[in-house]
Write an enzyme that holds these catalytic residues in place. Structure first.
Site, short mmCIF file in Angstrom:
data_model
loop_
_atom_site.label_atom_id
_atom_site.label_comp_id
_atom_site.label_asym_id
_atom_site.label_seq_id
_atom_site.Cartn_x
_atom_site.Cartn_y
_atom_site.Cartn_z
N HIS A 89 0.86 -1.19 0.00
CA HIS A 89 0.00 0.00 0.00
C HIS A 89 0.89 1.24 0.00
O HIS A 89 1.90 1.28 0.69
CB HIS A 89 -0.87 -0.04 1.27
CG HIS A 89 -1.91 1.03 1.32
ND1 HIS A 89 -1.63 2.34 1.67
CD2 HIS A 89 -3.24 0.99 1.04
CE1 HIS A 89 -2.76 3.04 1.62
NE2 HIS A 89 -3.74 2.25 1.24
N CYS B 284 -3.76 2.59 -4.48
CA CYS B 284 -4.75 3.34 -3.71
C CYS B 284 -4.85 4.73 -4.33
O CYS B 284 -3.94 5.55 -4.19
CB CYS B 284 -4.34 3.42 -2.24
SG CYS B 284 -5.40 4.51 -1.28
N HIS C 192 -7.66 0.25 -4.11
CA HIS C 192 -8.48 1.05 -3.20
C HIS C 192 -8.98 2.22 -4.02
O HIS C 192 -8.18 3.05 -4.46
CB HIS C 192 -7.62 1.63 -2.07
CG HIS C 192 -7.24 0.62 -1.03
ND1 HIS C 192 -6.50 0.97 0.09
CD2 HIS C 192 -7.50 -0.69 -0.92
CE1 HIS C 192 -6.32 -0.12 0.83
NE2 HIS C 192 -6.91 -1.13 0.24
N ASP D 132 -12.91 2.67 -1.03
CA ASP D 132 -12.12 3.05 0.13
C ASP D 132 -12.75 4.27 0.78
O ASP D 132 -13.09 5.24 0.10
CB ASP D 132 -10.69 3.34 -0.33
CG ASP D 132 -9.71 3.30 0.82
OD1 ASP D 132 -10.07 2.79 1.89
OD2 ASP D 132 -8.58 3.78 0.65
N HIS D 133 -12.90 4.21 2.05
CA HIS D 133 -13.46 5.29 2.87
C HIS D 133 -14.80 5.77 2.30
O HIS D 133 -15.27 5.27 1.28
CB HIS D 133 -12.51 6.49 2.97
CG HIS D 133 -11.15 6.11 3.49
ND1 HIS D 133 -10.13 6.99 3.67
CD2 HIS D 133 -10.65 4.91 3.88
CE1 HIS D 133 -9.07 6.37 4.13
NE2 HIS D 133 -9.36 5.10 4.26
N TYR E 183 -14.75 4.68 7.71
CA TYR E 183 -15.38 3.43 7.27
C TYR E 183 -16.87 3.32 7.61
O TYR E 183 -17.31 2.33 8.19
CB TYR E 183 -14.61 2.23 7.84
CG TYR E 183 -13.26 2.08 7.16
CD1 TYR E 183 -13.13 1.32 6.00
CD2 TYR E 183 -12.14 2.72 7.65
CE1 TYR E 183 -11.91 1.21 5.35
CE2 TYR E 183 -10.91 2.61 7.01
CZ TYR E 183 -10.81 1.85 5.86
OH TYR E 183 -9.60 1.74 5.21
#
Ligand code: DNO
Length: 400
Positions: A239, A277, A304, A360-361, A377
């Site tokens: 990552h 990501c 991501h 993601d998020h 999250y």
């Protein structure tokens, strides 16, 4: 593209049933209760796995643990000090145990001390939703006046120093406490939770670790674990640094395409791969995510998908997390590049042609604002992200 969703385990306020209703079937999880450096035993892995598989008895959907995020790398390994050799051996044993359980995509990162970092976890947007934000001035104020790090002022320009001083002087006690806890106590999924004192102690241990040394240590870690992963048929995926620039004077070495290229070339095995990501990398204007996807695509093992809005194009800069289709990354073009990579893989008969991705998020919206989930999250904010991404994916797949 395989839809996955991060689940923090039994105490995650967003349940397996919620995930099934969101429509994702791949579960991304980790044994967060085990410290970095420890072995993930067959028993611990199977307990978590059983929990996911047993959900079939109350939700008639096949959920599968498809990605580990993260199998953490200990600070000892990053510094090559203390128990690092044992920790590398343990890492390899954990990989064997994961392979035996049928889990083959393993995400990790190589950021010293702090994992992903934000200064504000509930930044209010004009529509009343909240999102996460990294405010550079707040961060400098923390670094210079709360942590009182030696030499911090030399890391920033005179103007930034002055602005941070002014900001700090206007902060209430509560604001300072919140800022400190947001930065040091570890966001969800981070390998460790720290106090201010711990951070100071850790920083001391990193005094002699330059960018060059950290990279050398990373390469030597990968030279041991990537061949093991290769033999086991696993895909490791690093990552990126989040944010992708040095923090607290600590080097960060996975922030740009060039950084990735060095590591990919050093160990040219498919098992040595990338978590792309878009949110982390997107904080640097020079990172062209679409080109990164085409150039490094054959080793992208996990995605991501998230968007950020850079508040300036300087490095470092302030940024906030935007909606998935807003912000600086052109998500449609990125998904098109991903689908093209999948097409190449299918042509080459790669069994890993379908790349797992997770929304993601997400912003805290609607009932997220009442239900406390882990920072970044929420259930509904992520569901909205997933739905938007799924829309693009479906439209593009049909037209391809
Ligand atoms: C943040 C996450 C990070 C990530 C780790 C990967 O939301 O993307 O916590 O899981 O850095 O090792």
């Amino acid at each position: 593209m395989k839809e996955t969703w991060r689940w923090f385990g039994p105490d995650d306020p967003v349940s397996l049933q919620d995930i099934a209703q969101a429509g994702a079937t791949g579960i991304v999880t980790a044994l967060h209760h085990l410290p970095a450096g420890a072995i993930w035993s067959e028993r611990e892995i199977s307990l978590r796995n059983r929990e996911i598989l047993l959900s079939k008895s109350y939700i008639n959907v096949d959920l599968k643990w498809s990605v580990v995020e993260s199998l953490p790398v200990s600070e000892d390994i990053k510094r090559q000090s203390g128990d690092w050799r044992t920790h590398i051996k343990n890492y390899c044993i954990s990989l064997e145990n994961l392979a035996a359980a049928g889990i083959s995509t393993i995400c990790y990162n190589f950021m010293p001390i702090l994992d992903w970092t934000r200064t504000d976890l509930e930044w209010k947007l004009p529509n009343g939703a909240t999102c996460m934000r990294f405010d550079l001035i707040d961060f400098i104020a923390f670094d210079m006046f709360i942590l009182n790090r030696n030499g911090a002022c030399n890391d920033y320009s005179e103007d930034l120093n002055l602005e941070a001083k002014k900001r700090f002087e206007g902060m209430s006690k509560e604001t300072k406490e919140n800022l400190t806890s947001n930065i040091v106590s570890g966001l969800p999924g981070a390998a460790a939770k720290f106090s201010l004192k711990d951070v100071k102690l850790h920083l001391k241990k990193y005094e002699n670790i330059t960018e060059r040394i950290l990279r050398t240590n990373f390469v030597s870690f990968l030279k041991e674990v990537a061949p093991v992963a290769h033999e086991l048929g696993l895909r490791l995926c690093c990552h990126p640094d989040d944010p992708p620039f040095p923090l607290l004077g600590l080097p960060r070495i996975m922030s740009t395409e060039k950084d990735y290229k060095i590591i990919m070339d050093e160990i040219p095995l498919k098992s040595n791969g990338i978590t792309l990501c878009s949110g982390s990398l997107g904080v640097r204007a020079e990172n062209n995510l679409i080109k990164m996807m085409s150039r490094l695509g054959d080793r992208v093992h996990f995605l991501h998908l998230r968007n950020v809005k850079r508040e300036s194009d300087m490095v470092p800069n302030s940024f906030y997390e935007e909606e998935h289709l807003k912000g600086n990354t052109d998500m449609v073009s990125l998904i098109r590049a991903i689908l093209e990579e999948e097409k190449r893989r299918r042509k080459n008969k790669r069994e890993d042609w379908s790349i797992p991705f997770r929304p993601d998020h997400g912003h805290n919206i609607l009932d997220d604002l009442k239900r406390k989930s882990k920072p970044g999250y929420p259930a509904i904010g992520r569901l909205k992200g997933l739905a938007e991404l799924r829309g693009i994916l479906t439209a593009l797949s049909n037209s391809l």
